[in-house]
Design a protein around this motif. Sequence first.
Motif, PDB file in Angstrom:
ATOM      1  N   LEU A 327       0.837  -1.208   0.000  1.00 50.70           N
ATOM      2  CA  LEU A 327       0.000   0.000   0.000  1.00 50.70           C
ATOM      3  C   LEU A 327       0.868   1.252   0.000  1.00 50.70           C
ATOM      4  N   ALA A 328       1.957   1.210   0.779  1.00 50.38           N
ATOM      5  CA  ALA A 328       2.851   2.376   0.842  1.00 50.38           C
ATOM      6  C   ALA A 328       3.566   2.588  -0.492  1.00 50.38           C
ATOM      7  N   ARG A 329       4.044   1.522  -1.099  1.00 51.93           N
ATOM      8  CA  ARG A 329       4.763   1.657  -2.372  1.00 51.93           C
ATOM      9  C   ARG A 329       3.857   2.156  -3.492  1.00 51.93           C
ATOM     10  N   SER A 330       2.581   1.806  -3.422  1.00 53.41           N
ATOM     11  CA  SER A 330       1.642   2.258  -4.451  1.00 53.41           C
ATOM     12  C   SER A 330       0.990   3.585  -4.085  1.00 53.41           C
ATOM     13  N   HIS A 331       1.459   4.200  -2.975  1.00 55.46           N
ATOM     14  CA  HIS A 331       0.996   5.518  -2.521  1.00 55.46           C
ATOM     15  C   HIS A 331      -0.481   5.532  -2.117  1.00 55.46           C
ATOM     16  N   ARG A 332      -1.006   4.366  -1.795  1.00 63.94           N
ATOM     17  CA  ARG A 332      -2.357   4.332  -1.226  1.00 63.94           C
ATOM     18  C   ARG A 332      -2.306   4.501   0.288  1.00 63.94           C
ATOM     19  N   MET A 333      -1.141   4.312   0.842  1.00 64.28           N
ATOM     20  CA  MET A 333      -0.880   4.632   2.241  1.00 64.28           C
ATOM     21  C   MET A 333       0.436   5.386   2.282  1.00 64.28           C
ATOM     22  N   ALA A 334       0.512   6.401   3.141  1.00 64.28           N
ATOM     23  CA  ALA A 334       1.731   7.209   3.178  1.00 64.28           C
ATOM     24  C   ALA A 334       1.954   7.736   4.583  1.00 64.28           C
TER      25      ALA A 334
END
Length: 412
Positions: A327-334
């Motif tokens: 999720l973080a790598r796909s910028h859905r979580m940051a």
Amino acid sequence: MTDRADTIDLPVTLDDVRAAARRIEGAIVRTPTLLSRTLSELTGATVYVKFENLQFTAAFKERGALNKLLLMDPETRARGVIAASAGNHAQGLAYHGARLSVPVTIVMPRPTPTIKVMQTEGHGASIVLHGETFDEAYAHALELAEARGLTFVHPFDDPQIIAGQGTIALEMLEDAPEIDTLLVPIGGGGLISGIGAAAKGLRPAIDLVGVEADLYPSMYCEIGGCDLPTAGDTIAEGIAVKQPGAITAAIVKALVDEIVLVSERDIETAISLFLQIEKTVAEGAGATGLAALLARPERFNGRTVGLVLSGGNIDTRLLATVLLRDLARSHRMARLRIQLQDRPGALSAVVKLFDQQQINIVEIYHQRVFTSLPAKDAVIDVECEARDAAHLEGLVAALREAGFRVEPVEIC
């Protein structure tokens, strides 16, 4: 490498695999081979997936273990068998040993997670914890086999084990005869050796590609004559083998067209995609075929590819970590690090911008003391959820326009 196959007398043949298939029929799950339309669109190949994670013990290892047990005479079975394993081989052998009333002893290293010990015990095996490493457990298992008159069952370097694993290829090519390329995980080499014997026996021109984690390129080095580091904490622990088998290496050298090395990041992405797209759980080793497809799309573009999802035994906490990292790598979580003045209303102004951009705040970490900022300033880390990278970039732009210093906290 396929041009050498006709000149080598291989220890496992198509007939051996066919005989194994007849032997184990009805006692293992004939897992489905299904077309994945979404993975096909994503990768540019026509992708079929063989769901070996649907076996009772959630891994392909049952096939070889059962074939081995069924080929033993009654007296040998009655004495019992022994293996060294902390994973799928242990559970597959224990499960089918219990079914056939064969006493099974499994030697595991002492650091083996309790859940794996309990799962194997749950299938009826006697567990011996010995040594700090697999090599120590393996050596002790051989000693116990000799001392107690038990039959040692190797996890991969055994023709009967190899033949059992090869039954996967028979099923795949029967269910999806249009497959022209097979992507198969490699650890010790038992799975790809069996699949190679069956697939190349049926279709000599089929493209057989093995996949290893780049932290454990043991078969890659064995075949290619190179010397790469073989160690590390890989998520694909099921194929983290330092030394491939002698039998399997000979078969791989004769039949496998290429071995692809994949990174930890690509394996993590593949695990996440299997869950999101196919709604199925893949362990690290089981996801390496898809990882290779993602890492080398040009190699497989336009091909009809069969992926062997070899197993689904992954620790739930590790799976959660993998999904969050994806999720973080796909910028859905940051996580955004924001500097602001430490005064009433400052945090409220930040939160208002999140609201305006319709980005959800998951957690806020407020730091006043352990920072090099002026005493009147503070820094906050805000974990948040966005739709995609563009959505997140809109928030960052709005924060900066409002006068806040903000930097995303990236992961590798």
